[in-house]
Write a protein that holds these residues in place. Structure first.
Motif, PDB file in Angstrom:
ATOM      1  N   PHE A  66     -47.277 -11.015 -57.913  1.00 19.27           N
ATOM      2  CA  PHE A  66     -46.980 -12.260 -57.240  1.00 19.27           C
ATOM      3  C   PHE A  66     -48.206 -13.172 -57.251  1.00 19.27           C
ATOM      4  O   PHE A  66     -49.336 -12.714 -57.065  1.00 19.27           O
ATOM      5  N   VAL A  67     -47.956 -14.473 -57.458  1.00 18.09           N
ATOM      6  CA  VAL A  67     -49.034 -15.459 -57.431  1.00 18.09           C
ATOM      7  C   VAL A  67     -48.877 -16.401 -56.233  1.00 18.09           C
ATOM      8  O   VAL A  67     -49.769 -16.522 -55.401  1.00 18.09           O
ATOM      9  N   ALA A  68     -47.730 -17.065 -56.168  1.00 21.26           N
ATOM     10  CA  ALA A  68     -47.508 -18.046 -55.098  1.00 21.26           C
ATOM     11  C   ALA A  68     -46.031 -18.368 -55.024  1.00 21.26           C
ATOM     12  O   ALA A  68     -45.293 -18.188 -56.004  1.00 21.26           O
ATOM     13  N   ALA A  69     -45.590 -18.847 -53.859  1.00 18.65           N
ATOM     14  CA  ALA A  69     -44.188 -19.218 -53.693  1.00 18.65           C
ATOM     15  C   ALA A  69     -44.070 -20.304 -52.644  1.00 18.65           C
ATOM     16  O   ALA A  69     -44.916 -20.437 -51.750  1.00 18.65           O
ATOM     17  N   VAL A  70     -42.988 -21.059 -52.754  1.00 18.32           N
ATOM     18  CA  VAL A  70     -42.707 -22.120 -51.795  1.00 18.32           C
ATOM     19  C   VAL A  70     -41.224 -22.066 -51.461  1.00 18.32           C
ATOM     20  O   VAL A  70     -40.383 -21.833 -52.335  1.00 18.32           O
ATOM     21  N   THR A  71     -40.889 -22.280 -50.204  1.00 18.73           N
ATOM     22  CA  THR A  71     -39.493 -22.235 -49.781  1.00 18.73           C
ATOM     23  C   THR A  71     -38.729 -23.462 -50.278  1.00 18.73           C
ATOM     24  O   THR A  71     -39.330 -24.442 -50.738  1.00 18.73           O
ATOM     25  N   GLY A  72     -37.427 -23.391 -50.153  1.00 16.43           N
ATOM     26  CA  GLY A  72     -36.566 -24.454 -50.656  1.00 16.43           C
ATOM     27  C   GLY A  72     -36.872 -25.817 -50.072  1.00 16.43           C
ATOM     28  O   GLY A  72     -36.768 -26.840 -50.749  1.00 16.43           O
ATOM     29  N   ASN A  73     -37.244 -25.863 -48.817  1.00 11.94           N
ATOM     30  CA  ASN A  73     -37.555 -27.152 -48.180  1.00 11.94           C
ATOM     31  C   ASN A  73     -39.039 -27.470 -48.210  1.00 11.94           C
ATOM     32  O   ASN A  73     -39.481 -28.471 -47.643  1.00 11.94           O
ATOM     33  N   GLY A  74     -39.801 -26.595 -48.853  1.00 15.03           N
ATOM     34  CA  GLY A  74     -41.238 -26.839 -48.949  1.00 15.03           C
ATOM     35  C   GLY A  74     -42.006 -26.553 -47.677  1.00 15.03           C
ATOM     36  O   GLY A  74     -43.204 -26.805 -47.605  1.00 15.03           O
ATOM     37  N   GLY A  75     -41.329 -26.006 -46.679  1.00 16.21           N
ATOM     38  CA  GLY A  75     -41.974 -25.831 -45.390  1.00 16.21           C
ATOM     39  C   GLY A  75     -42.895 -24.636 -45.273  1.00 16.21           C
ATOM     40  O   GLY A  75     -43.708 -24.559 -44.355  1.00 16.21           O
ATOM     41  N   SER A  76     -42.752 -23.692 -46.184  1.00 16.27           N
ATOM     42  CA  SER A  76     -43.579 -22.485 -46.115  1.00 16.27           C
ATOM     43  C   SER A  76     -44.082 -22.140 -47.510  1.00 16.27           C
ATOM     44  O   SER A  76     -43.325 -22.161 -48.480  1.00 16.27           O
ATOM     45  N   ILE A  77     -45.356 -21.829 -47.580  1.00 15.00           N
ATOM     46  CA  ILE A  77     -45.998 -21.504 -48.847  1.00 15.00           C
ATOM     47  C   ILE A  77     -46.779 -20.204 -48.677  1.00 15.00           C
ATOM     48  O   ILE A  77     -47.426 -19.998 -47.639  1.00 15.00           O
TER      49      ILE A  77
ATOM     50  N   THR B 287     -26.776 -27.832 -59.057  1.00 17.83           N
ATOM     51  CA  THR B 287     -26.670 -27.036 -57.854  1.00 17.83           C
ATOM     52  C   THR B 287     -27.084 -27.876 -56.672  1.00 17.83           C
ATOM     53  O   THR B 287     -27.940 -28.754 -56.790  1.00 17.83           O
ATOM     54  N   SER B 288     -26.473 -27.607 -55.540  1.00 19.88           N
ATOM     55  CA  SER B 288     -26.856 -28.312 -54.320  1.00 19.88           C
ATOM     56  C   SER B 288     -27.914 -27.534 -53.560  1.00 19.88           C
ATOM     57  O   SER B 288     -28.413 -27.990 -52.542  1.00 19.88           O
ATOM     58  N   THR B 289     -28.270 -26.365 -54.066  1.00 19.47           N
ATOM     59  CA  THR B 289     -29.197 -25.491 -53.358  1.00 19.47           C
ATOM     60  C   THR B 289     -30.628 -25.797 -53.750  1.00 19.47           C
ATOM     61  O   THR B 289     -30.945 -25.917 -54.931  1.00 19.47           O
ATOM     62  N   ASN B 290     -31.482 -25.920 -52.764  1.00 17.73           N
ATOM     63  CA  ASN B 290     -32.917 -25.974 -53.012  1.00 17.73           C
ATOM     64  C   ASN B 290     -33.438 -24.547 -52.955  1.00 17.73           C
ATOM     65  O   ASN B 290     -33.547 -23.945 -51.880  1.00 17.73           O
ATOM     66  N   TYR B 291     -33.729 -24.009 -54.102  1.00 20.43           N
ATOM     67  CA  TYR B 291     -34.120 -22.603 -54.179  1.00 20.43           C
ATOM     68  C   TYR B 291     -35.572 -22.389 -53.753  1.00 20.43           C
ATOM     69  O   TYR B 291     -36.433 -23.257 -53.978  1.00 20.43           O
ATOM     70  N   ARG B 292     -35.797 -21.237 -53.187  1.00 22.51           N
ATOM     71  CA  ARG B 292     -37.168 -20.757 -53.070  1.00 22.51           C
ATOM     72  C   ARG B 292     -37.674 -20.553 -54.489  1.00 22.51           C
ATOM     73  O   ARG B 292     -36.976 -19.992 -55.333  1.00 22.51           O
ATOM     74  N   MET B 293     -38.891 -21.003 -54.768  1.00 21.57           N
ATOM     75  CA  MET B 293     -39.418 -20.898 -56.121  1.00 21.57           C
ATOM     76  C   MET B 293     -40.814 -20.303 -56.068  1.00 21.57           C
ATOM     77  O   MET B 293     -41.587 -20.577 -55.151  1.00 21.57           O
ATOM     78  N   GLY B 294     -41.102 -19.485 -57.042  1.00 24.40           N
ATOM     79  CA  GLY B 294     -42.392 -18.822 -57.044  1.00 24.40           C
ATOM     80  C   GLY B 294     -42.938 -18.616 -58.442  1.00 24.40           C
ATOM     81  O   GLY B 294     -42.244 -18.838 -59.442  1.00 24.40           O
ATOM     82  N   TRP B 295     -44.182 -18.210 -58.490  1.00 29.42           N
ATOM     83  CA  TRP B 295     -44.866 -17.880 -59.741  1.00 29.42           C
ATOM     84  C   TRP B 295     -45.360 -16.439 -59.660  1.00 29.42           C
ATOM     85  O   TRP B 295     -45.871 -16.001 -58.622  1.00 29.42           O
TER      86      TRP B 295
END
Length: 113
Positions: free
Chosen positions: A45-56, A26-34
Protein backbone atom coordinates in the motif's frame (compact mmCIF):
# COMPACT_ATOMS: atom_id res chain seq x y z
CA UNK A 1 -11.50 0.04 -15.90
CA UNK A 2 -8.61 2.06 -14.52
CA UNK A 3 -5.89 3.71 -16.55
CA UNK A 4 -2.69 4.79 -14.82
CA UNK A 5 -0.08 7.07 -16.35
CA UNK A 6 2.85 9.26 -15.44
CA UNK A 7 5.55 6.77 -14.62
CA UNK A 8 9.07 7.06 -15.92
CA UNK A 9 12.75 7.32 -15.12
CA UNK A 10 13.93 9.97 -12.70
CA UNK A 11 17.07 10.62 -10.71
CA UNK A 12 17.12 10.33 -6.94
CA UNK A 13 15.68 13.45 -5.38
CA UNK A 14 13.43 14.09 -8.34
CA UNK A 15 9.67 14.09 -8.66
CA UNK A 16 6.98 12.33 -10.63
CA UNK A 17 3.23 12.72 -10.79
CA UNK A 18 1.08 9.68 -11.39
CA UNK A 19 -2.49 9.92 -12.59
CA UNK A 20 -5.29 7.41 -12.65
CA UNK A 21 -8.70 7.63 -14.25
CA UNK A 22 -11.62 5.25 -14.07
CA UNK A 23 -13.63 4.78 -17.24
CA UNK A 24 -17.29 4.00 -17.49
CA UNK A 25 -20.39 5.74 -16.23
CA UNK A 26 -21.05 5.56 -12.54
CA UNK A 27 -22.64 7.75 -9.93
CA UNK A 28 -20.32 6.36 -7.27
CA UNK A 29 -17.30 8.24 -6.03
CA UNK A 30 -14.98 5.36 -5.34
CA UNK A 31 -12.33 5.14 -2.73
CA UNK A 32 -9.12 5.23 -4.74
CA UNK A 33 -5.64 4.21 -3.82
CA UNK A 34 -2.13 3.53 -5.04
CA UNK A 35 -0.09 0.40 -4.45
CA UNK A 36 3.33 -0.57 -5.66
CA UNK A 37 5.30 -3.73 -6.28
CA UNK A 38 9.06 -3.82 -6.52
CA UNK A 39 10.88 -6.74 -8.16
CA UNK A 40 10.93 -9.74 -5.87
CA UNK A 41 8.67 -8.08 -3.31
CA UNK A 42 5.00 -8.22 -2.46
CA UNK A 43 2.61 -5.52 -3.48
CA UNK A 44 2.34 -2.83 -0.81
CA UNK A 45 0.00 0.00 0.00
CA UNK A 46 1.15 3.54 -0.81
CA UNK A 47 -1.76 5.93 -0.28
CA UNK A 48 -5.53 6.16 -0.53
CA UNK A 49 -8.29 8.72 -0.48
CA UNK A 50 -11.98 8.22 0.24
CA UNK A 51 -14.71 8.88 -2.28
CA UNK A 52 -15.49 12.33 -0.90
CA UNK A 53 -11.85 13.18 -0.33
CA UNK A 54 -12.44 13.54 3.38
CA UNK A 55 -9.96 10.95 4.56
CA UNK A 56 -6.47 10.20 3.31
CA UNK A 57 -4.07 7.48 4.38
CA UNK A 58 -0.38 7.08 3.63
CA UNK A 59 2.13 4.33 4.17
CA UNK A 60 4.88 5.42 6.51
CA UNK A 61 7.41 5.61 3.70
CA UNK A 62 5.13 7.95 1.75
CA UNK A 63 4.42 10.44 4.51
CA UNK A 64 6.01 13.81 3.86
CA UNK A 65 7.10 12.88 0.34
CA UNK A 66 3.98 11.73 -1.51
CA UNK A 67 0.65 13.51 -1.83
CA UNK A 68 -2.54 11.87 -3.04
CA UNK A 69 -5.42 13.97 -4.26
CA UNK A 70 -8.62 13.41 -6.16
CA UNK A 71 -8.80 14.99 -9.57
CA UNK A 72 -11.46 17.36 -10.78
CA UNK A 73 -13.07 14.65 -12.89
CA UNK A 74 -15.02 11.99 -11.02
CA UNK A 75 -13.00 8.94 -10.09
CA UNK A 76 -9.62 10.32 -10.98
CA UNK A 77 -6.73 10.45 -8.59
CA UNK A 78 -3.21 11.81 -8.69
CA UNK A 79 -0.12 10.89 -6.73
CA UNK A 80 2.58 13.54 -6.49
CA UNK A 81 5.86 11.92 -5.52
CA UNK A 82 8.75 14.12 -4.38
CA UNK A 83 12.22 13.38 -3.04
CA UNK A 84 12.20 10.04 -4.80
CA UNK A 85 14.70 7.40 -3.75
CA UNK A 86 15.99 4.33 -5.57
CA UNK A 87 13.95 2.27 -3.10
CA UNK A 88 10.81 3.78 -4.64
CA UNK A 89 11.48 1.92 -7.88
CA UNK A 90 8.46 -0.26 -8.55
CA UNK A 91 5.40 -0.75 -10.69
CA UNK A 92 2.72 1.52 -9.29
CA UNK A 93 -0.91 0.44 -9.51
CA UNK A 94 -4.04 2.40 -8.89
CA UNK A 95 -7.08 0.72 -7.42
CA UNK A 96 -10.65 1.73 -6.72
CA UNK A 97 -13.56 0.56 -4.59
CA UNK A 98 -14.10 0.00 -0.90
CA UNK A 99 -12.33 -3.33 -1.22
CA UNK A 100 -10.14 -2.26 -4.13
CA UNK A 101 -12.18 -4.40 -6.51
CA UNK A 102 -10.87 -2.55 -9.53
CA UNK A 103 -7.24 -2.34 -10.60
CA UNK A 104 -5.29 -0.57 -13.29
CA UNK A 105 -2.50 -2.07 -15.36
CA UNK A 106 0.36 -0.40 -13.52
CA UNK A 107 2.94 2.16 -14.48
CA UNK A 108 6.70 1.73 -14.03
CA UNK A 109 8.59 4.16 -11.83
CA UNK A 110 12.37 3.88 -11.90
CA UNK A 111 14.56 6.03 -9.67
CA UNK A 112 18.26 6.03 -10.47
CA UNK A 113 20.92 6.76 -7.89
Amino acid sequence: QLQASGGGLVQAGGSLRLSCAASGRTSTNYRMGWFRQAPGKEREFVAAVTGNGGSIDYADFAKGRFTIARGNVKNTVNLQMNSLEPEDTAVYYCAAGDGYEYWGQGTQVTVSS
